[in-house]
Design an enzyme around this catalytic site. Structure first.
Site, PDB file in Angstrom:
ATOM      1  N   HIS A  51       1.884   4.937 -10.241  1.00  0.00           N
ATOM      2  CA  HIS A  51       1.787   4.287 -11.556  1.00  0.00           C
ATOM      3  C   HIS A  51       0.520   4.824 -12.225  1.00  0.00           C
ATOM      4  CE1 HIS A  51       0.932   0.870 -14.291  1.00  0.00           C
ATOM      5  NE2 HIS A  51       2.190   0.494 -14.122  1.00  0.00           N
ATOM      6  N   ASP A  74      -1.998   0.826  -3.238  1.00  0.00           N
ATOM      7  CA  ASP A  74      -1.586   0.043  -4.398  1.00  0.00           C
ATOM      8  C   ASP A  74      -0.371  -0.772  -3.965  1.00  0.00           C
ATOM      9  OD1 ASP A  74      -0.255  -0.880  -6.612  1.00  0.00           O
ATOM     10  OD2 ASP A  74      -0.385   0.969  -7.756  1.00  0.00           O
ATOM     11  N   GLN A 117       3.809  -3.451  -5.983  1.00  0.00           N
ATOM     12  CA  GLN A 117       5.266  -3.635  -5.852  1.00  0.00           C
ATOM     13  C   GLN A 117       5.686  -3.950  -4.417  1.00  0.00           C
ATOM     14  OE1 GLN A 117       7.174  -3.917  -8.382  1.00  0.00           O
ATOM     15  NE2 GLN A 117       5.941  -3.006 -10.006  1.00  0.00           N
ATOM     16  N   LYS A 149       2.959 -10.432 -10.446  1.00  0.00           N
ATOM     17  CA  LYS A 149       4.169  -9.802  -9.895  1.00  0.00           C
ATOM     18  C   LYS A 149       4.663 -10.549  -8.654  1.00  0.00           C
ATOM     19  CE  LYS A 149       3.018  -5.151 -11.528  1.00  0.00           C
ATOM     20  NZ  LYS A 149       3.866  -4.931 -12.705  1.00  0.00           N
ATOM     21  N   CYS A 176       5.270   3.786 -16.967  1.00  0.00           N
ATOM     22  CA  CYS A 176       3.872   4.096 -16.607  1.00  0.00           C
ATOM     23  C   CYS A 176       3.809   5.072 -15.444  1.00  0.00           C
ATOM     24  CB  CYS A 176       3.085   2.838 -16.261  1.00  0.00           C
ATOM     25  SG  CYS A 176       2.903   1.728 -17.633  1.00  0.00           S
TER      26      CYS A 176
HETATM   27  N1  PLP Z   1       0.744  -0.262  -9.630  1.00  0.00           N
HETATM   28  C1  PLP Z   1       2.069  -0.393  -9.634  1.00  0.00           C
HETATM   29  C2  PLP Z   1       2.879   0.273  -8.573  1.00  0.00           C
HETATM   30  C3  PLP Z   1       2.676  -1.144 -10.624  1.00  0.00           C
HETATM   31  O1  PLP Z   1       4.010  -1.279 -10.646  1.00  0.00           O
HETATM   32  C4  PLP Z   1       1.878  -1.780 -11.607  1.00  0.00           C
HETATM   33  C5  PLP Z   1       2.498  -2.541 -12.704  1.00  0.00           C
HETATM   34  O2  PLP Z   1       3.620  -2.358 -13.060  1.00  0.00           O
HETATM   35  C6  PLP Z   1       0.503  -1.612 -11.545  1.00  0.00           C
HETATM   36  C7  PLP Z   1      -0.038  -0.850 -10.539  1.00  0.00           C
HETATM   37  C8  PLP Z   1      -0.402  -2.252 -12.543  1.00  0.00           C
HETATM   38  O3  PLP Z   1      -0.399  -3.642 -12.414  1.00  0.00           O
HETATM   39  P1  PLP Z   1      -1.173  -4.560 -13.467  1.00  0.00           P
HETATM   40  O4  PLP Z   1      -0.708  -4.128 -14.816  1.00  0.00           O
HETATM   41  O5  PLP Z   1      -0.744  -5.947 -13.102  1.00  0.00           O
HETATM   42  O6  PLP Z   1      -2.635  -4.326 -13.269  1.00  0.00           O
END
Ligand code: PLP
Length: 404
Positions: free
Chosen positions: A122, A199, A202, A225, A363
């Site tokens: 992401h 990270d 998900q 999430k 993203c």
């Molecule tokens: N990393 C992953 C894999 C994501 O799917 C997301 C959000 O969709 C993020 C990071 C960023 O999360 P946040 O916008 O809650 O900081």
């Protein structure tokens, strides 16, 4: 078995009617809906327990502090961390990545060093590292994947060298649904003496995660999430790293003594928590974790996996539909394109037919480039989704296909 109809009653928004149809919410990778215990916790927090934490001597402030720290202990249990000092509250996964990119970078990274990320990250797990690389004149290296959406582990190991300072990789891809073998990837990096940032945005809503079993050096996720409130997240970091790392932001809470000549910093985890935290949000996150654990992470994973299998079977039967992401180990996310129809049109028409999905690059533009597309449609599932909702998605897609 899970009683999905009963579970759905816990989520008031799921009975909303959109364009005269019952809502089919398949955008859970973007954010999840909130169950009553979380909504009530937020409401009660502001109605009955609101007072700033850590600095009051009065009853309400002490009660709020206790609840906030109990929430931290709850997160520690949930992640299997060794101590609550290793749990830093942030605004979300994004801020957790930025925190490590800045603080780890300040402490450990120098010109000519390298950083490794994967092609399926992401933007949140790319751009902060790119910014670090620009600041420190470092090189960003990228783990490639095969056409099924699985990382190439041999190529990964070849990227690790004496100048590699950190590896950052998603536990689960938000587009492909691939569950990366992060335990194995961490062990590989550790053989080279390199720490790993995972990270987990998900992953945590869908499976049991134990940061000590994984031996992750850093692990981040977002509350929204995992059925919790927005604007809140968690960074887990091993104490040995967090203790040595520079603070991220300056302000109240993160200090020990402030003098114009010199300021000293607070102990962990407060050193990384400048300013008033979202103490109502943290208690609501604890309520969300209680909720998912009351259902059972293993049962959630099993149910969602069956739903994924059913959905992929049904979608594959639609003429012209191409699924992106066919990894052997997948989470309940299905990204696809329907013939030549632009994903944006598919998404808009699905919306009019009562089905909420996400369209665009999700993203993950570097991943889109790798896939040779600029965008796709993504249906992402939760334990509150049903086979009937998959059927509604398929019926709507069939209508759209005929329209074009
Ligand atoms: N990393 C992953 C894999 C994501 O799917 C997301 C959000 O969709 C993020 C990071 C960023 O999360 P946040 O916008 O809650 O900081």
């Amino acid at each position: 078995m899970m009683d999905i109809n009963k579970i759905r009653e816990d989520f008031p928004i799921l009975s909303e009617i959109i364009y005269d149809r019952p809502l089919v919410y398949l955008d859970n990778a973007a954010t999840t809906q909130k169950p009553w215990p979380v909504i009530r916790c937020l409401e009660e927090g502001y109605r009955r327990h609101n007072a700033n934490v850590h600095r009051g001597v009065h009853f309400l402030s002490m009660a709020a502090t206790e609840a906030h720290e109990a929430a931290r202990a709850r997160v520690r249990d949930f992640l299997g961390a060794a101590s609550a000092e290793e749990i830093v509250f942030t605004r979300g996964t994004t801020e957790a990545v930025n925190l490590v990119a800045f603080s780890f970078g300040e402490t450990y990274c120098r010109e000519g060093d390298e950083m490794v990320v994967s092609v399926m990250e992401h933007h949140s797990d790319i751009v902060p590292w790119q910014m670090l690389c620009e600041r420190r004149k470092m090189r960003l290296r990228v783990i490639p994947m095969n056409d099924r959406g699985e990382l190439l582990l041999d190529e990964y190991e070849k990227l690790l060298g004496p100048r590699t300072r950190l590896v950052a990789v998603a536990h689960v891809s938000n587009v492909l649904g691939t569950v990366n073998p992060v335990g194995e990837m961490i062990a590989t990096a550790h053989r080279h003496g390199i720490p790993v940032f995972i990270d987990g945005a998900q992953a945590v809503p869908h499976m049991k995660v134990d940061v000590q079993a994984l031996d992750a050096d850093f692990y981040a996720f977002s509350a929204h999430k995992i059925y919790g409130p927005t604007g809140l997240g968690v960074l887990y970091g091993k104490k040995r790293w967090l203790e040595e790392m520079q603070p991220y932001q300056g302000g109240g809470e993160m200090i020990d003594q402030v003098h114009f000549e010199k300021t000293t910093y607070n102990v962990l985890p407060y050193k990384f928590e400048a300013g008033t935290p979202d103490f109502i949000g943290t208690t609501a996150l604890a309520a969300a974790l209680d909720y998912v654990e009351s259902l059972g992470m293993d049962r959630i994973a099993r149910y969602e996996s069956q739903l994924l299998q059913y959905t992929e079977e049904r979608l594959s039967a639609l003429p012209g539909l191409k699924i992106y992401g066919q990894a052997a180990h997948k989470s309940a996310v299905v990204s696809f394109r329907l013939g030549d129809i632009h994903p944006y049109d598919t998404g808009l028409l699905l919306d009019k037919l009562g089905v909420a999905v996400r369209t665009g690059h999700h993203c993950a533009q570097p991943l889109m480039e790798r896939l040779g597309i600029d965008s796709c449609v993504r249906a992402s599932f939760s334990f509150y989704n049903t086979r009937e909702e998959t059927d509604s998605l398929c019926a709507a897609l069939e209508r759209i296909r005929k329209m074009f």
